[in-house]
Design an enzyme around this catalytic site. Structure first.
Site, PDB file in Angstrom:
ATOM      1  N   ARG A  84       0.665  -0.880   0.229  1.00  0.00           N
ATOM      2  CA  ARG A  84      -0.174   0.017   0.153  1.00  0.00           C
ATOM      3  C   ARG A  84       0.910   0.953  -0.108  1.00  0.00           C
ATOM      4  O   ARG A  84       1.995   1.406   0.660  1.00  0.00           O
ATOM      5  CB  ARG A  84      -0.576  -0.343   1.159  1.00  0.00           C
ATOM      6  CG  ARG A  84      -1.542   1.366   1.520  1.00  0.00           C
ATOM      7  CD  ARG A  84      -2.892   1.438   2.757  1.00  0.00           C
ATOM      8  NE  ARG A  84      -3.401   0.168   1.822  1.00  0.00           N
ATOM      9  CZ  ARG A  84      -5.150   0.263   2.142  1.00  0.00           C
ATOM     10  NH1 ARG A  84      -5.578   1.477   2.929  1.00  0.00           N
ATOM     11  NH2 ARG A  84      -6.122   0.062   1.563  1.00  0.00           N
TER      12      ARG A  84
ATOM     13  N   HIS B 121      -7.119   1.182  -6.642  1.00  0.00           N
ATOM     14  CA  HIS B 121      -7.450   0.035  -5.057  1.00  0.00           C
ATOM     15  C   HIS B 121      -7.872  -1.418  -5.878  1.00  0.00           C
ATOM     16  O   HIS B 121      -9.018  -1.388  -5.849  1.00  0.00           O
ATOM     17  CB  HIS B 121      -8.013   0.432  -4.254  1.00  0.00           C
ATOM     18  CG  HIS B 121      -8.428   0.343  -3.408  1.00  0.00           C
ATOM     19  ND1 HIS B 121      -7.483  -1.187  -2.803  1.00  0.00           N
ATOM     20  CD2 HIS B 121      -9.130   0.618  -1.996  1.00  0.00           C
ATOM     21  CE1 HIS B 121      -7.868  -1.121  -1.668  1.00  0.00           C
ATOM     22  NE2 HIS B 121      -8.763  -0.087  -1.279  1.00  0.00           N
TER      23      HIS B 121
ATOM     24  N   GLN C 150      -9.766  -3.856  -4.159  1.00  0.00           N
ATOM     25  CA  GLN C 150     -11.778  -3.353  -3.851  1.00  0.00           C
ATOM     26  C   GLN C 150     -12.350  -3.308  -4.721  1.00  0.00           C
ATOM     27  O   GLN C 150     -13.838  -3.603  -4.190  1.00  0.00           O
ATOM     28  CB  GLN C 150     -11.556  -2.238  -3.499  1.00  0.00           C
ATOM     29  CG  GLN C 150     -12.673  -1.111  -3.031  1.00  0.00           C
ATOM     30  CD  GLN C 150     -12.578  -2.168  -1.398  1.00  0.00           C
ATOM     31  OE1 GLN C 150     -12.694  -1.370  -0.336  1.00  0.00           O
ATOM     32  NE2 GLN C 150     -14.210  -1.781  -0.849  1.00  0.00           N
TER      33      GLN C 150
ATOM     34  N   ASP D  84     -16.865   7.401  -2.443  1.00  0.00           N
ATOM     35  CA  ASP D  84     -15.614   7.507  -1.483  1.00  0.00           C
ATOM     36  C   ASP D  84     -15.190   8.718  -0.444  1.00  0.00           C
ATOM     37  O   ASP D  84     -16.314   9.545  -1.462  1.00  0.00           O
ATOM     38  CB  ASP D  84     -14.274   6.659  -2.247  1.00  0.00           C
ATOM     39  CG  ASP D  84     -13.711   6.584  -1.739  1.00  0.00           C
ATOM     40  OD1 ASP D  84     -13.194   6.534  -0.572  1.00  0.00           O
ATOM     41  OD2 ASP D  84     -11.898   6.064  -1.978  1.00  0.00           O
TER      42      ASP D  84
ATOM     43  N   CYS E 152     -15.910   1.852   0.161  1.00  0.00           N
ATOM     44  CA  CYS E 152     -14.957   0.974  -0.234  1.00  0.00           C
ATOM     45  C   CYS E 152     -14.888   1.296   1.740  1.00  0.00           C
ATOM     46  O   CYS E 152     -14.317  -0.001   2.669  1.00  0.00           O
ATOM     47  CB  CYS E 152     -13.827   1.451  -0.619  1.00  0.00           C
ATOM     48  SG  CYS E 152     -13.448   2.736  -0.503  1.00  0.00           S
TER      49      CYS E 152
ATOM     50  N   ARG F 236     -13.586  -8.361   0.899  1.00  0.00           N
ATOM     51  CA  ARG F 236     -12.320  -8.770   0.301  1.00  0.00           C
ATOM     52  C   ARG F 236     -10.891  -9.693   1.022  1.00  0.00           C
ATOM     53  O   ARG F 236     -10.612  -9.471   0.783  1.00  0.00           O
ATOM     54  CB  ARG F 236     -11.262  -6.959   1.674  1.00  0.00           C
ATOM     55  CG  ARG F 236     -12.473  -5.556   1.118  1.00  0.00           C
ATOM     56  CD  ARG F 236     -12.292  -5.030  -0.008  1.00  0.00           C
ATOM     57  NE  ARG F 236     -10.534  -5.002  -0.543  1.00  0.00           N
ATOM     58  CZ  ARG F 236      -9.246  -4.184   0.111  1.00  0.00           C
ATOM     59  NH1 ARG F 236     -10.644  -3.043   0.716  1.00  0.00           N
ATOM     60  NH2 ARG F 236      -8.693  -4.036   0.061  1.00  0.00           N
TER      61      ARG F 236
HETATM   62  N1   CP Z   1     -11.804  -0.060   2.376  1.00  0.00           N
HETATM   63  C1   CP Z   1      -9.955  -0.412   2.488  1.00  0.00           C
HETATM   64  O1   CP Z   1      -9.034  -0.777   1.714  1.00  0.00           O
HETATM   65  O2   CP Z   1     -10.203  -0.092   3.564  1.00  0.00           O
HETATM   66  P1   CP Z   1      -8.749   0.653   4.435  1.00  0.00           P
HETATM   67  O3   CP Z   1      -7.830   1.010   4.202  1.00  0.00           O
HETATM   68  O4   CP Z   1      -9.282   0.491   5.751  1.00  0.00           O
HETATM   69  O5   CP Z   1      -8.140  -0.745   4.695  1.00  0.00           O
HETATM   70  N1  NVA Z   2      -9.785   7.008  -1.927  1.00  0.00           N
HETATM   71  C1  NVA Z   2      -9.394   6.545  -0.740  1.00  0.00           C
HETATM   72  C2  NVA Z   2      -9.723   4.525  -0.593  1.00  0.00           C
HETATM   73  C3  NVA Z   2      -9.702   4.112   0.775  1.00  0.00           C
HETATM   74  C4  NVA Z   2      -9.838   2.854   1.100  1.00  0.00           C
HETATM   75  C5  NVA Z   2      -8.156   6.501  -0.299  1.00  0.00           C
HETATM   76  O1  NVA Z   2      -6.923   6.555  -0.976  1.00  0.00           O
HETATM   77  O2  NVA Z   2      -7.859   7.248   0.745  1.00  0.00           O
END
Ligand code: CP
Ligand code: NVA
Length: 313
Positions: free
Chosen positions: A109, A136, A139, A231, A271, A299
């Site tokens: 990440r 993502h 997701q 989101d 999400c 997930r």
């Molecule tokens: N939706 C999602 O990716 O959640 P987290 O940021 O908690 O992993």
């Molecule tokens: N768009 C958001 C998604 C979090 C799961 C971010 O990148 O923070």
């Protein structure tokens, strides 16, 4: 063969369908408490480790990967920015080459999408994008599984995404297009999805009889939608822009007035994590059409299927 999963575009139509099918089977096994050992009596990931290299916080992605590894007989090793300081204490290529000597899969990440690409270039094990500024893709897999379960199909559905043309939106466009889902995005003019990603999604969509549309009008996108997705307005790393974005995105709030334009049984999707009262009202996210915790559960199932697929198991 799937070598890495950096973008939702890495899955062909068939590969995406197969992966969702596998996730559904894993979910059924998990629900009835059975984990299927292989012919040697071992669980498939016995002795295998997934490294979780995370530059940003996470609840769902991290726990779904760690729990998924344990359920399949393996182990997850979580490495926060404080632990390894990728690009600072150690270069990205060196992190990739070290990890490849000990573990079997890397989930990363990251802030910059280029970081997952560099990891994949130097790693000799599969790399999964666990969220970047561009996509993502894990997701989107969970979201497609949720849509399929709730509506009994994917092809021909209309998914409205209302808000920022961000990483989550990009992966939904790409995977939706591959699976024949019509994706209608409503966003402020300066927050449209990346044009290259949109063009790619349009190309895939044309192959599967679907359409990708982008409008500034939430009402237009949501009209007759089978699902309405939103989101946060400021993603991780954009916190300093939050106040300005709150003003710009106010007309894009998903509330009961907007939901009235969708189909009566339209799903409410997010999400998570959510900012109630900003991108979505509390009554809508807590309402009977909300499937946000189904998305969260899925997930686990899609990420298990993804790891097995990447390891050719
Ligand atoms: N939706 C999602 O990716 O959640 P987290 O940021 O908690 O992993
Ligand atoms: N768009 C958001 C998604 C979090 C799961 C971010 O990148 O923070």
């Amino acid at each position: 063969m799937l070598q890495h999963y950096l973008s939702a575009a890495d899955l062909s139509h068939t590969a995406a369908e197969t992966l969702l099918q596998r996730a559904q089977e894993l979910k059924a096994e998990w629900r009835n408490g059975s984990h299927r050992p292989g012919s040697n009596g071992e669980l498939p990931l016995q002795g295998k480790t997934l490294a979780l290299v995370f530059e940003k916080p996470s609840l769902r992605t991290r726990v779904a990967f760690e729990a998924g590894m344990v359920q399949l007989g393996g182990h997850g090793s979580y490495l926060s920015a404080n632990d390894i300081d990728m690009g600072g204490r150690e270069s990205i290529p060196d992190v990739a080459r070290n990890l490849s000597r000990w573990i079997q899969v890397i989930a990363a990440r990251v802030f910059k999408h280029a970081t997952v690409e560099t990891l994949a270039r130097y790693a000799t094990v599969p790399v999964i994008n666990a969220l970047s500024d561009r996509e993502h893709p894990c997701q989107a897999l969970a979201d497609m599984l949720t849509l399929q379960e709730q509506h009994g199909k994917l092809s021909g559905l209309r998914l409205a995404f209302v808000g920022d043309g961000n990483n989550v939106c990009h992966s939904l466009l790409l995977l939706g297009a591959r699976l024949g889902v019509n994706v209608a995005v409503a966003c402020p003019p300066d927050y449209r999805p990346n044009p290259e990603i949109l063009e790619l999604a349009e190309r895939y969509a044309a192959e599967h009889g679907a359409t990708m549309t982008v409008t500034a009008s939430p009402a237009e996108a949501v009209d007759s939608a089978d699902a309405v997705y939103t989101d946060v307005w400021a993603s991780m790393g954009q916190e300093h822009e939050a106040a300005r974005r709150r003003l710009i995105f106010q007309p894009y709030q998903v509330n009961s007035t907007l939901m009235a334009l969708a189909k009566p049984d339209a799903l409410v999707m997010h999400c998570l994590p959510v900012h109630r009262g900003e991108e979505i009202t509390a009554d809508v996210i807590e309402g009977s059409q909300s499937v946000v915790f189904e998305q969260a559960e899925n997930r686990l199932h899609v990420q298990k299927a993804l790891i097995l697929t990447l390891l050719n198991l």
